[in-house]
Design a protein around this motif. Structure first.
Motif, mmCIF file in Angstrom:
data_model
loop_
_atom_site.group_PDB
_atom_site.id
_atom_site.type_symbol
_atom_site.label_atom_id
_atom_site.label_comp_id
_atom_site.label_asym_id
_atom_site.label_seq_id
_atom_site.Cartn_x
_atom_site.Cartn_y
_atom_site.Cartn_z
ATOM 1 N N ALA A 171 30.693 48.441 25.205
ATOM 2 C CA ALA A 171 31.838 47.622 25.633
ATOM 3 C C ALA A 171 33.148 48.294 25.241
ATOM 4 C CB ALA A 171 31.750 46.220 25.027
ATOM 5 N N ALA A 210 35.773 49.694 27.828
ATOM 6 C CA ALA A 210 37.141 49.171 27.866
ATOM 7 C C ALA A 210 38.155 50.309 27.898
ATOM 8 C CB ALA A 210 37.398 48.259 26.669
ATOM 9 N N PRO A 233 33.019 46.597 30.336
ATOM 10 C CA PRO A 233 33.238 45.931 29.038
ATOM 11 C C PRO A 233 32.948 44.436 29.093
ATOM 12 C CG PRO A 233 35.323 46.645 29.988
ATOM 13 C CD PRO A 233 34.235 47.226 30.835
#
Length: 193
Positions: free
Chosen positions: A119, A123, A151
């Motif tokens: 994640a 991101a 994410p």
């Protein structure tokens, strides 16, 4: 105010389950709609190419770089939320209950940490893709928004795996193994076949 064991943050657990069920259903419908859209887009592209000699520009890129990853990310979340991921518990089911709890806690915790890493990386890649206006290779199809799903999906998986880890410690997955159900292959006789 005292919160009972069935409540979280003062909200009845039944309400959380309903919210989870509705959210899972929404993701399932979204994934199904995307699959139908992909089929329609590919079919329209084939018909356009076959009968009119002109393909629909960007169809392959949109399907391969936007919609297919979207279905995969949604599918990861739905499968885990519904408890329908693949489990090979050949050895696991034979372990004593306490060790099963610990093993489930450990594997769920490791999965949560791994998903947290994915994640975080996803991101940073999503922010980068949005900043540079990421397009599909060798085309002008804008694909940066799909990077945001990574994410999101892995963040939800972190929560689901963490919940599994806590549930494992509380004994939610405890099911005693019945040794009478075991079939010893070496003990089978010709009549068994």
């Amino acid at each position: 105010m005292m919160v009972s064991e069935g409540d979280r943050l003062g909200v009845p657990l039944g309400r959380w389950r309903r919210v989870g069920h509705v959210a899972t259903r929404v993701l399932e419908v979204a994934a199904a709609a995307i699959v139908l859209y992909m089929v329609a887009a590919i079919l329209a592209n084939v018909i356009s190419r076959t009968f009119f000699g002109v393909p629909i520009t960007g169809t392959t890129e949109m399907v391969g770089y936007v919609w297919l990853p979207a279905v995969a990310c949604l599918g990861f979340v739905v499968a885990q939320a519904r408890g329908q991921s693949i489990e090979a518990d050949i050895l696991f089911s034979r372990l004593p209950t306490q060790i099963r709890r610990e093993a489930r806690f450990f594997t769920s915790s490791v999965a949560a940490v791994a998903c947290l890493g994915f994640a975080w990386f996803g991101a940073t890649e999503a922010v980068h893709a949005l900043n540079i206006g990421q397009t599909a290779p060798a085309s002008d199809v804008f694909i940066a928004p799909v990077y945001v799903l990574v994410p999101f999906a892995f963040g939800v998986l972190v929560v689901l795996f963490a919940g599994d880890a806590v549930a494992a410690l509380r004994g939610k997955f405890d099911v005693e193994h019945d040794a009478s159900e075991d079939t010893d292959v070496l003990a089978l006789t010709r009549e068994d076949f």
